[in-house]
Design a protein around this motif. Structure first.
Motif, short mmCIF file in Angstrom:
data_model
loop_
_atom_site.label_atom_id
_atom_site.label_comp_id
_atom_site.label_asym_id
_atom_site.label_seq_id
_atom_site.Cartn_x
_atom_site.Cartn_y
_atom_site.Cartn_z
N ARG A 138 -2.49 -4.65 -7.70
CA ARG A 138 -3.85 -4.20 -7.41
C ARG A 138 -4.87 -5.23 -7.90
O ARG A 138 -5.85 -5.52 -7.21
CB ARG A 138 -4.11 -2.84 -8.07
CG ARG A 138 -3.35 -1.69 -7.41
CD ARG A 138 -3.60 -0.37 -8.12
NE ARG A 138 -2.88 0.73 -7.52
CZ ARG A 138 -3.30 1.47 -6.49
NH1 ARG A 138 -4.49 1.20 -5.96
NH2 ARG A 138 -2.57 2.45 -6.01
N THR A 149 -5.58 0.51 0.84
CA THR A 149 -5.90 1.67 -0.01
C THR A 149 -6.33 2.91 0.78
O THR A 149 -6.41 3.99 0.21
CB THR A 149 -7.01 1.31 -1.00
OG1 THR A 149 -8.15 0.82 -0.28
CG2 THR A 149 -6.55 0.23 -1.97
N GLU A 150 -6.64 2.77 2.07
CA GLU A 150 -7.03 3.95 2.85
C GLU A 150 -5.79 4.74 3.27
O GLU A 150 -4.75 4.16 3.54
CB GLU A 150 -7.82 3.53 4.09
CG GLU A 150 -9.20 3.00 3.78
CD GLU A 150 -10.02 2.77 5.04
OE1 GLU A 150 -9.58 3.21 6.11
OE2 GLU A 150 -11.09 2.15 4.93
N GLN A 151 -5.93 6.05 3.30
CA GLN A 151 -4.80 6.92 3.65
C GLN A 151 -4.99 7.44 5.08
O GLN A 151 -6.01 8.04 5.39
CB GLN A 151 -4.72 8.09 2.66
CG GLN A 151 -3.59 9.06 2.92
CD GLN A 151 -2.23 8.39 3.06
OE1 GLN A 151 -1.61 8.45 4.11
NE2 GLN A 151 -1.77 7.75 1.99
N TYR A 174 -3.54 -5.24 -0.65
CA TYR A 174 -3.17 -3.87 -1.01
C TYR A 174 -4.03 -2.90 -0.20
O TYR A 174 -5.23 -2.76 -0.45
CB TYR A 174 -3.40 -3.66 -2.51
CG TYR A 174 -2.58 -2.57 -3.15
CD1 TYR A 174 -2.65 -1.25 -2.71
CD2 TYR A 174 -1.72 -2.85 -4.21
CE1 TYR A 174 -1.90 -0.25 -3.29
CE2 TYR A 174 -0.95 -1.85 -4.81
CZ TYR A 174 -1.05 -0.56 -4.35
OH TYR A 174 -0.30 0.44 -4.93
N ASN A 184 -0.01 10.55 -5.66
CA ASN A 184 -0.67 9.63 -6.59
C ASN A 184 -0.09 9.76 -7.99
O ASN A 184 0.05 8.77 -8.72
CB ASN A 184 -2.17 9.86 -6.61
CG ASN A 184 -2.86 9.39 -5.34
OD1 ASN A 184 -2.31 8.58 -4.59
ND2 ASN A 184 -4.05 9.90 -5.08
N SER A 240 -4.81 -8.19 -5.56
CA SER A 240 -5.51 -7.90 -4.30
C SER A 240 -7.02 -7.96 -4.49
O SER A 240 -7.74 -8.52 -3.65
CB SER A 240 -5.08 -6.52 -3.78
OG SER A 240 -5.68 -6.24 -2.54
N GLU A 241 -7.50 -7.40 -5.59
CA GLU A 241 -8.93 -7.45 -5.87
C GLU A 241 -9.41 -8.89 -6.01
O GLU A 241 -10.50 -9.25 -5.57
CB GLU A 241 -9.24 -6.66 -7.15
CG GLU A 241 -9.08 -5.15 -7.01
CD GLU A 241 -9.29 -4.43 -8.33
OE1 GLU A 241 -9.63 -5.11 -9.32
OE2 GLU A 241 -9.11 -3.20 -8.37
N SER A 283 -0.52 4.19 4.58
CA SER A 283 -1.74 3.39 4.48
C SER A 283 -1.93 2.45 5.67
O SER A 283 -2.96 1.78 5.77
CB SER A 283 -1.74 2.58 3.17
OG SER A 283 -0.62 1.72 3.10
N ASP A 307 2.81 -2.71 -10.24
CA ASP A 307 1.81 -2.22 -9.30
C ASP A 307 0.40 -2.51 -9.80
O ASP A 307 -0.50 -2.82 -9.01
CB ASP A 307 2.00 -0.72 -9.07
CG ASP A 307 1.14 -0.20 -7.94
OD1 ASP A 307 1.35 -0.63 -6.79
OD2 ASP A 307 0.25 0.65 -8.19
N ASP A 315 6.56 -1.39 0.00
CA ASP A 315 6.01 -0.61 -1.11
C ASP A 315 7.15 -0.35 -2.09
O ASP A 315 8.09 0.37 -1.77
CB ASP A 315 5.44 0.70 -0.58
CG ASP A 315 4.95 1.64 -1.68
OD1 ASP A 315 4.70 1.14 -2.80
OD2 ASP A 315 4.84 2.85 -1.43
N GLY A 351 0.84 -1.19 0.00
CA GLY A 351 0.00 0.00 0.00
C GLY A 351 0.87 1.24 0.00
O GLY A 351 2.08 1.16 0.25
#
Length: 487
Positions: free
Chosen positions: A398, A164-166, A162, A179, A401-402, A15, A394, A129, A11
């Motif tokens: 992602r 994703t929250e900051q 992964y 980003n 992870s999905e 994150s 990357d 990361d 992440g």
């Protein structure tokens, strides 16, 4: 991670990767599960209460070893005992560990445990990361490759998580900049934001300066301390434990062995203490010294903290093998970008004019909570670059992870069979595949064509899941990716 699967936890900066790892480690230790807590650097290891992976596996600074050399490594009593007692191996800051050394650790683990499975059958949790600092490339050495280029990366069959929250930056222009760096889409708007931070003066006197080189940092801190009136107070580190482990612990700790302070000195906390209200990276200055001569730090927000000694320690199998005690401060007029990795700063003056490695600018900028907290002294062409192959990798992470999320069944608890690392009932991929034979397998062109044809022929998602031996969530996720149903 509690499922017992091998995991790559990743992440963006801020994150919550280290927070998640610390919670997982605490659970393992609570249930007396043998956990090897390691990182690619000493500084990162101290954030977790561990040691470097080089020390853990007994490989030193080597990138490769013959079978005879590996045999000599595992014959060392401390290495053999350590690996024998480890059921879960954690390696943090994986971006700074190269492929050769990851492969070498794997070979040592297999030999020590006399087991052909990757890492001798230990559950492996890798964290990091790849947009951040890469492995160090020494002059005249063969080129280093990222850890994911090691063959054992594929053998581990890692479940990618992964985040994703900051949790560090607010939703301001700095998030857009970071980003854009991660996406490789630096444009004129992004550059304009950065140029506007050059030479700003508000709060500059309180800003920690981030430099690319140690020499700049040391000179700055000594020069600023000497300018202050009054006498110095010195605080000495106390230590005990196994000499080799102790040396590594001291080397990785950001608190110096001898801490010299004066009233007015700019300082930074180098340890999290949520009860007292400061974290690793909290800035302030020495306001005074209390009746016991401990420094009183006044933070940038006006709050005052009494900085009392903290303990850093390395535990193995529930026993402390090395510990140090020191006031959790360091002079903070300046710090290197490498040492700042993992920190959260309220404000910083950043000099990227001498950036010499990809990822440096991203690490430096992402330490700060908001764009208003940044004063940019300069930046060169290298500062905002990232490795090109990471951009493509990357995207795969992602997607992976999905896929992991989509394949977790809604009746997750129903499939908890066996035991996981912390002694709870375990979610097993093998058990899931008894009902859904193709679950967790990669999609190929033939399978996608079959899915598209069936869906367009009016076959329902539930029927397609049965036909293709996959879970409903996996079918739905693939159809979304192919643009056949709305996200």
């Amino acid at each position: 991670m509690h499922s017992g699967r091998n995991v790559y936890l990743t992440g963006a900066a801020g994150s919550g990767k280290t927070f998640v790892l610390n919670k997982f480690i605490a659970d393992l230790r609570k249930h007396k599960i043998g956990v090897g807590v390691t990182a690619s650097t000493g500084i990162a290891a101290t954030h977790l209460g561990g040691i470097t992976i080089h020390s853990f596996a007994g490989i030193g600074i080597g990138r490769d070893a013959s079978d005879e050399q590996i045999q000599r490594i595992i014959e060392k009593r401390h290495v053999a005992r350590r690996l024998a007692a480890t059921q879960v191996l954690i390696i943090d800051e994986i971006s700074m560990l190269d492929a050769d050394r990851l492969s070498l650790v794997d070979r040592v683990a297999r030999a020590a445990k006399d087991e052909l499975k990757p890492f001798g059958g230990m559950q492996v949790v890798l964290c990091g990361d790849f947009f951040q600092l890469p492995p160090i490339q020494k002059e005249n050495d063969p080129p280093v490759l990222f850890a994911y280029r090691s063959p054992v990366w594929e053998e581990l069959n890692l479940a990618t998580c992964y985040l994703t929250e900051q949790h560090r930056q607010n939703n301001d222009a700095l998030v857009q900049i970071l980003n854009a760096v991660r996406a490789g889409t630096i444009n004129e708007t992004i550059l304009k934001h950065l140029h506007l931070r050059r030479g700003v003066q508000e709060g500059a006197q309180n800003n920690t300066r981030l430099y690319c080189h140690n020499t700049d940092v040391n000179a700055e801190n000594l020069r600023e301390l000497a300018r202050l009136a009054g006498s110095e107070k010195q605080f000495y580190m106390r230590s005990s434990g196994v000499p080799a482990v102790l040396a590594a612990l001291k080397n990785g700790c950001l608190a110096p062995e001898t801490l010299s302070l004066k009233k007015g000195a700019a300082v930074m906390f180098v340890r999290n203490n949520f009860d007292k209200g400061y974290v690793n990276g909290t800035l302030g200055h020495i306001h005074d010294f209390d009746d016991e001569d401990y420094p009183v730090v006044k933070g940038l927000d006006g709050r005052k903290f009494v900085a009392t000694p903290e303990t850093w320690k390395v535990e193995e199998n529930g026993k402390t093998v090395a510990s140090i005690m020191q006031i959790p401060l360091r002079l903070a007029w300046a710090i290197t970008i490498h040492k700042s990795q993992g920190m959260t700063l309220d404000a910083a003056e950043i000099d990227l004019s001498d950036a010499f490695e990809r990822g440096m600018g991203y690490v430096a900028l992402s330490r700060v909570k908001s764009l208003n907290g940044i004063r940019l002294a300069g930046f060169n062409d290298m500062a905002l670059r990232v490795h090109e192959d990471i951009l493509e990798f990357d995207k795969k992470l992602r997607e992976a992870s999905e896929r992991v999320v989509s394949e977790i069944p809604p009746d997750f608890m129903k499939y908890k069979k066996g035991k996981n690392a912390i002694g709870e009932k375990k979610y097993s991929v093998e058990v899931i595949q008894q009902k859904h034979p193709s679950a967790y397998q990669l999609w190929d062109e033939l399978q996608e064509a079959k899915l598209v044809t069936g869906f367009k022929a009016g076959i329902t998602i539930h029927e397609l899941a049965i036909i293709m031996g996959r879970q409903v969530g996996g079918i739905r996720s693939r159809l979304k990716k192919l643009g056949l149903i709305k996200k």
